[in-house]
Design an enzyme around this catalytic site. Structure first.
Site, PDB file in Angstrom:
ATOM      1  CG  HIS A  74      -9.698   3.982   3.263  1.00  0.00           C
ATOM      2  ND1 HIS A  74      -8.942   4.382   3.492  1.00  0.00           N
ATOM      3  CD2 HIS A  74     -11.125   4.223   3.740  1.00  0.00           C
ATOM      4  CE1 HIS A  74      -9.309   5.304   4.317  1.00  0.00           C
ATOM      5  NE2 HIS A  74      -9.878   5.754   4.162  1.00  0.00           N
ATOM      6  CG  HIS A 126      -5.299   1.900   5.665  1.00  0.00           C
ATOM      7  ND1 HIS A 126      -6.462   1.579   5.826  1.00  0.00           N
ATOM      8  CD2 HIS A 126      -4.990   2.811   4.630  1.00  0.00           C
ATOM      9  CE1 HIS A 126      -6.999   2.365   5.042  1.00  0.00           C
ATOM     10  NE2 HIS A 126      -6.865   3.113   4.726  1.00  0.00           N
ATOM     11  CG  ASP A 130      -1.817   5.103   3.927  1.00  0.00           C
ATOM     12  OD1 ASP A 130      -1.706   5.295   3.078  1.00  0.00           O
ATOM     13  OD2 ASP A 130      -3.093   5.122   4.404  1.00  0.00           O
ATOM     14  CG  HIS A 167      -1.941   1.326   1.184  1.00  0.00           C
ATOM     15  ND1 HIS A 167      -3.002   0.603   1.407  1.00  0.00           N
ATOM     16  CD2 HIS A 167      -1.754   2.278   0.445  1.00  0.00           C
ATOM     17  CE1 HIS A 167      -3.783   1.991   1.385  1.00  0.00           C
ATOM     18  NE2 HIS A 167      -2.991   3.206   1.100  1.00  0.00           N
ATOM     19  CG  HIS A 220      -0.904   7.377  -0.594  1.00  0.00           C
ATOM     20  ND1 HIS A 220      -2.312   7.519  -1.551  1.00  0.00           N
ATOM     21  CD2 HIS A 220      -0.838   6.751  -0.239  1.00  0.00           C
ATOM     22  CE1 HIS A 220      -2.660   7.191  -1.038  1.00  0.00           C
ATOM     23  NE2 HIS A 220      -2.463   6.659   0.309  1.00  0.00           N
ATOM     24  CE  LYS A 279      -7.996   1.767  -0.828  1.00  0.00           C
ATOM     25  NZ  LYS A 279      -6.611   2.028  -0.092  1.00  0.00           N
TER      26      LYS A 279
END
Length: 346
Positions: free
Chosen positions: A137, A175, A248, A14, A16, A100
């Site tokens: 999420h 997460h 994350d 995960h 970004h 996602k």
């Protein structure tokens, strides 16, 4: 106990990376230690089609410094207009490894997410048919639900009904932040996995709020009570196949974090492996670090383990406090105590 530890080179399930100048600055921080990462698609505009995912992958590879080895594992952003056949084609090509799900309004750049889950039923059924995982999420966004209860309510009212309706669908609870999340994931069987971030193993909500607001500890899902942090640590260090690393890691410039309505996210790509080695050592579980970082994730996604290795050495590491980017400075996550493990080679 040995002062060195060599493990299979880890993956981040995960991550970004953003785009443009931010991408170019933060990508090396992950590629230095990690062989692969599941890349989040919440750009502006989001990555919703196979063609957009292919173009984003090209930009990531173009930003990778010479001499570094890294494989971005691409995802698609699920919207109520997502085409099941486009998803299937992107998966069949080998490009896309997951889709996602962002509930609309749940976190950064989630405005295009899902509000009416009946409108994505055909996509989820196609994904179950072809074995493509759904990364979730897991928070509701209803105004009547306290922010500290969003995960538990999501599990009970959205995730569990979704999985009962489509039991063959492979789902990753991303997460997780609560003991409820740990318990649900643990009981979910082979089609359910869960990622745990580095920072949620280290901070609880006191770190954000006690002694003044600490914007660089503010993340979504927000850190919870200490009892939940301890449940996450027990799960991560257990070696159980259900749980694997998803940092994350989320870069925001200091100017966007340190304001009246600051962005959510902790940037942990730089020092995650040192942080994890210390957490696992403190919990007497160093032998299980490799399962959490390097084995369980590939097993869930049906991918081979990496062939390279990463070696950690018992010594104080030296990491920058900030990463300089073309958009501004990004603060590296600070656990609040000295670190005792460094990455000797990767």
């Amino acid at each position: 106990m040995s002062d060195t530890l060599t493990i299979i080179r880890p993956d981040d399930w995960h991550l970004h990376l953003r785009d443009g100048a931010m991408l170019r600055a933060v990508l090396p921080e992950t590629a230095r230690h990690f062989a692969r990462a599941i890349i989040m698609p919440n750009l502006v505009p989001p990555v919703v089609t196979g063609a957009q995912a292919a173009a984003y992958r090209e930009r990531i590879m173009a930003a990778l410094p010479e001499g570094m080895s890294f494989e971005p594992l691409m995802t698609l952003y699920l919207t109520e207009d997502t085409d099941p056949e486009d998803v299937a084609a992107a998966h069949a090509s080998g490009l896309v490894k997951a889709v996602k799900l962002y509930p609309a309004g749940a976190t950064t750049n989630s405005a295009s997410g899902v509000s009416d889950f009946t409108k994505v039923r055909a996509v989820l059924e196609k994904m179950a048919e072809i074995g493509l995982p759904l990364c979730v999420h897991g928070e509701v966004t209803r105004a009547d639900v306290d922010i500290f209860d969003r995960e538990a309510v999501f599990i009970d009212t959205v995730l569990d009904p979704l999985r009962r309706t489509t039991p063959e669908l492979r789902v990753v609870m991303e997460h997780i932040t609560t003991s409820h999340g740990v318990d649900y994931a643990r009981a979910g069987g082979e089609t359910l996995g869960a990622t745990i971030t580095t920072h949620h193993l280290i901070i609880n909500r006191n770190h954000i709020l006690v002694g003044g607001i600490k914007p660089h500890y503010y993340c979504l899902p927000v850190a919870k009570r200490e009892e939940h942090r301890l449940a996450l640590r027990a799960a991560a260090t257990s070696g159980e196949a259900t749980f694997f690393l998803g940092t994350d890691s989320a870069p925001h410039t200091d100017s966007n974090k340190e304001q009246a309505c600051g962005c959510a996210g902790c940037f942990t790509a730089t020092n995650t492996m040192s942080l994890l080695a210390q957490v696992f050592e403190e919990d007497g579980a160093l032998p299980n670090l490799e399962a959490f970082t390097s084995k369980n994730g590939p097993a869930f996604y049906g991918l081979p383990q990496n062939t390279g290795t990463l070696t950690l050495r018992k010594a104080p590491p030296s990491y920058p406090k900030k990463i300089l980017t073309g958009e501004g400075e990004v603060t590296v996550f600070d656990p609040g105590y000295p670190l005792t493990w460094e990455v000797a080679s990767a």
